[in-house]
Structures are given as C-alpha cells and as structure tokens.
Design an enzyme around this catalytic site. Structure first.
Site, short mmCIF file in Angstrom:
data_model
loop_
_atom_site.label_atom_id
_atom_site.label_comp_id
_atom_site.label_asym_id
_atom_site.label_seq_id
_atom_site.Cartn_x
_atom_site.Cartn_y
_atom_site.Cartn_z
N LYS A 297 -3.34 -4.56 15.80
CA LYS A 297 -4.42 -5.15 16.05
C LYS A 297 -5.22 -6.08 15.33
O LYS A 297 -6.22 -6.87 15.64
CB LYS A 297 -5.33 -4.20 16.92
CG LYS A 297 -4.75 -3.59 17.70
CD LYS A 297 -4.85 -4.47 19.16
CE LYS A 297 -3.94 -3.80 20.40
NZ LYS A 297 -2.89 -4.73 20.58
N TYR A 388 -1.24 -2.04 23.89
CA TYR A 388 -0.47 -2.77 22.89
C TYR A 388 -0.13 -4.06 23.10
O TYR A 388 -0.54 -4.82 22.01
CB TYR A 388 0.93 -2.00 22.93
CG TYR A 388 1.78 -2.30 21.61
CD1 TYR A 388 1.74 -1.79 20.45
CD2 TYR A 388 2.70 -3.56 21.78
CE1 TYR A 388 2.41 -2.04 19.15
CE2 TYR A 388 3.59 -3.92 20.66
CZ TYR A 388 3.48 -3.30 19.33
OH TYR A 388 3.99 -3.69 18.24
P1 FAD Z 1 -8.57 -12.16 5.84
O1 FAD Z 1 -7.32 -12.63 6.20
O2 FAD Z 1 -8.70 -11.14 4.84
O3 FAD Z 1 -9.33 -13.66 5.22
C1 FAD Z 1 -10.67 -13.43 4.34
C2 FAD Z 1 -10.39 -14.93 3.53
O4 FAD Z 1 -11.85 -14.92 3.11
C3 FAD Z 1 -9.31 -14.49 2.47
O5 FAD Z 1 -8.68 -15.79 2.24
C4 FAD Z 1 -10.36 -14.39 1.22
O6 FAD Z 1 -9.61 -14.75 -0.02
C5 FAD Z 1 -11.60 -15.00 1.60
N1 FAD Z 1 -12.65 -14.61 0.94
C6 FAD Z 1 -12.85 -13.39 0.46
N2 FAD Z 1 -14.08 -13.27 -0.34
C7 FAD Z 1 -14.49 -14.65 -0.34
C8 FAD Z 1 -15.77 -15.45 -0.90
N3 FAD Z 1 -16.52 -14.50 -1.56
N4 FAD Z 1 -16.03 -16.56 -0.82
C9 FAD Z 1 -14.99 -17.24 -0.18
N5 FAD Z 1 -13.66 -16.62 0.46
C10 FAD Z 1 -13.58 -15.52 0.23
N6 FAD Z 1 -2.52 -6.11 9.94
C11 FAD Z 1 -1.52 -6.00 10.75
O7 FAD Z 1 -1.60 -5.86 11.88
N7 FAD Z 1 -0.31 -5.53 10.18
C12 FAD Z 1 -0.20 -5.47 8.68
O8 FAD Z 1 1.10 -5.49 8.46
C13 FAD Z 1 -1.43 -5.81 8.01
N8 FAD Z 1 -1.09 -5.80 6.59
C14 FAD Z 1 -2.47 -5.88 5.93
C15 FAD Z 1 -2.40 -5.99 4.51
C16 FAD Z 1 -3.61 -6.21 3.73
C17 FAD Z 1 -3.23 -6.05 2.03
C18 FAD Z 1 -4.59 -6.49 4.35
C19 FAD Z 1 -5.91 -6.69 3.54
C20 FAD Z 1 -4.61 -6.59 5.90
C21 FAD Z 1 -3.56 -6.30 6.56
N9 FAD Z 1 -3.60 -6.39 7.76
C22 FAD Z 1 -2.70 -6.08 8.94
C23 FAD Z 1 -4.76 -6.94 8.78
C24 FAD Z 1 -4.63 -8.31 9.08
O9 FAD Z 1 -3.91 -9.09 8.25
C25 FAD Z 1 -6.19 -8.76 8.91
O10 FAD Z 1 -6.76 -8.28 10.17
C26 FAD Z 1 -6.29 -10.28 9.05
O11 FAD Z 1 -6.01 -10.92 8.08
C27 FAD Z 1 -7.85 -10.61 9.45
O12 FAD Z 1 -7.95 -11.95 9.23
P2 FAD Z 1 -9.51 -12.35 8.65
O13 FAD Z 1 -9.19 -13.99 8.61
O14 FAD Z 1 -10.47 -11.92 9.20
O15 FAD Z 1 -9.39 -11.86 7.15
C1 PHB Z 2 4.19 -6.29 10.61
O1 PHB Z 2 4.04 -6.53 9.74
O2 PHB Z 2 5.53 -6.72 11.10
C2 PHB Z 2 3.68 -5.12 11.71
C3 PHB Z 2 2.72 -4.50 11.18
C4 PHB Z 2 2.15 -3.55 11.82
C5 PHB Z 2 2.62 -3.38 13.45
C6 PHB Z 2 3.44 -3.99 13.88
C7 PHB Z 2 4.41 -5.06 13.21
O3 PHB Z 2 1.86 -2.31 14.08
#
Ligand code: FAD
Ligand code: PHB
Length: 393
Positions: A297, A388
């Site tokens: 999610k 889902y």
């Molecule tokens: P982010 O993608 O975190 O983007 C935030 C951005 O802000 C980054 O580019 C960062 O560099 C930037 N930033 C931070 N601080 C500053 C600052 N002070 N000044 C300027 N820029 C800044 N979700 C899944 O569903 N499946 C997964 O397998 C999964 N794996 C993940 C693994 C990791 C390590 C993380 C951290 C998250 C994962 N997630 C996963 C969650 C999903 O990737 C996130 O929910 C999604 O990336 C959220 O997007 P966002 O744009 O809110 O934040």
């Molecule tokens: C993926 O990284 O492919 C992924 C992660 C979490 C899920 C499903 C797929 O629940």
C-alpha cells in the site's frame, strides 16, 4: 527563482506526481530533492499498483509505458502449511492489480517533468521551511555552495519518513500513532524468470516469504528476518536456500541460485501523523504515514494523497482568499486520512496473519483460524480482495 506557487520538498513518487498533477492545473511548482537524480531513479522499492493508482497516473499523462510493460495480475496466492490458496481478485472484485516497479513510475515521472520544463533542484542541501504557520511561507536551501530562498503560497512536504517537513511542525500540533514490528524484510532483486505466475505470500514455519516480480525476466523476493541481522550476513546462497524452504513445494524447488542485483533490509512499521495540514504546509506520502509493505500500500497511498492534495490546491486557487479557500485546503487532510487509516488497517491485518510473531499459543492459534476462515469463506476473500485492489479514491 524568487517565487513560485508551490514548493515541493522531495522527489519520490509523491513529490514528482504532485508536480505533474499541479502542472496540468496550470499551477507552478519548484521541486527540491536532497539526493541526486541518479540516486532517486535507482532506488528499489514497491512493485504493485492498484487500478486507482493506474487511473491517476493516466490522468497525469504518464501511463504509456506502464500500459505497455506493466504485468496485469488477476489474483494473488497465499501459501500456508504446504498448500497454496488463490485469491481471485478479478472474480471477487472485478478488478486486477498491475505489477510495475516504483523505479519505473519514478523514471516516467522524472522524464515528464523534464519534458514539461518544470524546475527541479537535485542535491539541494539544508532545505529549511520558514513561516509555515504564517502568511509568508518560504523555503531556503543550498545548491552548489549558493544559498537560495524562495517565497511561495504553499509547501508540500513529500520528503518521506526521515524528511524535514513533518519535523517543521510543532509537536503539539501533530498527533502520532505508531506500531513497530519485531522483524524486518530482507529483499533481493535478481535477473531470472519467475517460477511463479502470480505473487505468493507465504506464511511458513520458518517465517514469512514473498515471491514477487518486476518483469518476465526479473524477480523481487523477500524473507522475514531478525532486526539484528545485517545484509552482509546473507550470501545469495543463504538467501535462496531460506526462500526455497519457506516457499516450499514444486515452485520452491524450481527457484535457482540467481546472483542478486540488489539486497537490502527494511524494518516494518505502522505510523500516522495527523492532521496533514499545518498552516501553509501539507504532508503527503511517507512524510505523513508508513505502512508495513505486506499490503503493498505504501506507493498507492502516496498516489492517492497527492491526488487529493492536487484537487484541494486547485479548488483553493479557484476561490478568492478567505473562508471558502481555507475549507478547500482543509478538505485534503480529512479526505486523505480516511483512506490512509483503511490502508493502515489492512496492512496491519496482512502483516499480522502472514508473519511469525513472538507470541503465545493463543496468538498463533488465532492466526491459523483467521487464515483457514479466509481460505473457506467467500465473504472473507471479498474483504481481502477489495482492500488489496484498493478502496475507491
Ligand atoms: P519517498 O519515496 O521516500 O521520497 C521522499 C523523497 O524525499 C526522497 O527522494 C528523499 O531523498 C527526499 N528527501 C528526504 N529528506 C529531504 C530533505 N530534507 N530535503 C529534500 N529532499 C528530501 N512499499 C511497498 O509497497 N513495497 C516495498 O517493497 C517497499 N520497500 C520499501 C523500502 C524502503 C527502504 C522504503 C524507505 C520504503 C519502501 N516501501 C515499499 C514504501 C514505498 O516505497 C513508499 O511508500 C513510497 O516510496 C512513498 O513515496 P514518497 O514519495 O512519499 O516518499
Ligand atoms: C514488491 O516489491 O514487488 C512487493 C512488495 C510488497 C508487496 C508486494 C510486492 O506486498
């Protein structure tokens, strides 16, 4: 640039997509990102898109490659006690999910932003927010040694869980709910054709495992691991041996020892900070909330947040400044939080049912009972499937 309408902090999917949606409404943005563009584009994260997310990406004009390369999945499987049970998403809800990596979504959005000539500053250091609670919000940052300050109408805090936006709000103005889980996920990306057709979420004696993919030739696999463990302790051989054991059956037996392209450990957490508005500052995506990845999610919520935020900002610009414009802005937090809490509930539920917890016999019997009920009851399957594929936006 000395002034813009909206400063967006963070070039993850939330920040990039918000920029694109506002551009289509004729609203100017400046995007500030701490990391380099290459670093942002290379980060391996989520992989499953809800149909609502695909609709928003279409609306934003960035879905051409997604439609050409995304893999449409009509079901998911749950492995438990040596058997696989299919949840037929399509039959139960009429909807499917699309497997398309966050890396690809990010690349499409970065290319669209560059093509539209919207201003982005990567490697922006010391980003700081000023007067967010007042009438003259500003953002300062340092780039290539030069300090800049930009005045704006609004700031969108899209800078993830560790960003500065949430921390710029006085603690007494935010209410925080949190749950930390006693394990993490060790993830591996590898170039080998998946031995499975649909994602398999396995609850095994040794712990949780997830068999996912990115393309017909690339897999993404995870195993539940201890929080004390480090990536260096997991050779590729050790990872695949553990993954095979947890997946089990004939599919497990067909998984080769493919060399990993990427390997990382992520802790699991549930977290919500609310409300999502403080004066001229709005939080969106991981800056406001975290879900454990079990429900797939995180990325989808980032997309629904910025979709609601783009509508709120658009509506407020259509009003003369005053009470009606303020009401349009307030609507964002209320609307987004309803969906966020539903995704929090579902992600917590999936995590609870599929992992090994250090609980007592009662907890473990309840988990088994819950899963058996799911496999036998169409009503329980509809409930899982509709969450889902994602609740309506
Ligand atoms: P982010 O993608 O975190 O983007 C935030 C951005 O802000 C980054 O580019 C960062 O560099 C930037 N930033 C931070 N601080 C500053 C600052 N002070 N000044 C300027 N820029 C800044 N979700 C899944 O569903 N499946 C997964 O397998 C999964 N794996 C993940 C693994 C990791 C390590 C993380 C951290 C998250 C994962 N997630 C996963 C969650 C999903 O990737 C996130 O929910 C999604 O990336 C959220 O997007 P966002 O744009 O809110 O934040
Ligand atoms: C993926 O990284 O492919 C992924 C992660 C979490 C899920 C499903 C797929 O629940």
């Amino acid at each position: 640039m000395k002034r813009t309408q909206v400063v967006i902090v963070g070039a993850g999917p939330a920040g990039l997509l918000l920029g694109q949606l506002l551009h289509r409404e004729g609203i100017d943005t400046l995007l500030l990102e701490r990391r380099s563009a290459e670093y942002v584009a290379g980060r391996i994260r989520a992989g499953v898109l809800e149909p609502g997310t695909v609709n928003v990406l279409e609306h934003a004009g960035v879905a051409t490659r997604l439609h050409a390369e995304g893999l449409v999945h009509e079901g998911v499987e749950i492995g438990f006690r040596g058997r696989r049970h299919r949840i037929d998403l399509k039959a139960l809800t009429g909807k499917s999910v699309t497997v398309y990596g966050q890396t690809e979504v990010t690349r499409d959005l970065m290319e669209a932003r560059a093509a539209a000539g919207m201003l982005s500053v990567y490697e922006a250091e010391d980003v700081a927010l000023h007067d967010v609670g007042g009438n003259t919000p500003r953002v300062s940052f340092r780039h290539q040694g030069v300090v800049h300050e930009v005045a704006c109408d609004f700031i969108a805090g899209c800078d993830g869980f560790h960003g500065i936006s949430r921390r710029s709000i006085p603690a007494e103005s935010l209410s925080v709910s949190e749950r930390v889980y006693p394990f993490g996920w060790l993830g591996v990306l590898a170039d080998t054709p998946p031995a499975w057709h649909e994602l398999i979420y396995a609850n095994s004696e040794q712990g949780f495992a997830l068999a996912s993919m990115r393309s017909p030739t690339r897999v993404r696999c995870y195993v539940q691991c201890d929080l004390t463990e480090r990536v260096e302790q997991w050779s590729d051989e050790r990872f695949w041996a553990e993954f095979r054991l947890r997946l089990g059956g004939e599919i497990g037996a067909r998984v080769p020892d493919a060399p990993s392209i990427e390997k990382s450990i992520a802790p699991l957490r549930s977290f919500v900070a609310e409300p999502l508005r403080f004066g001229r500052l709005f939080l969106a995506g991981d800056a406001a909330h975290i879900v454990p990845p079990t429900g797939a999610k995180g990325l989808n919520l980032a997309v629904s947040d910025v979709f609601y935020l783009s509508e709120a900002l658009r509506d407020s610009y259509r009003e003369v400044p005053g009470e009606r414009a303020e009401r349009a802005l307030d609507a964002y937090s209320t609307r987004a939080l309803r969906r966020i809490w539903r995704a929090e509930r579902f992600s917590w539920w999936m995590t609870r049912q599929l992992h090994r917890f250090p609980g007592d016999a009662f907890d473990s019997r309840l988990q088994h009972t819950e899963l058996e009920y799911l496999f036998e009851s169409r009503a329980a399957q509809v409930s899982m499937a509709e969450n889902y594929v994602g609740l309506p936006l």
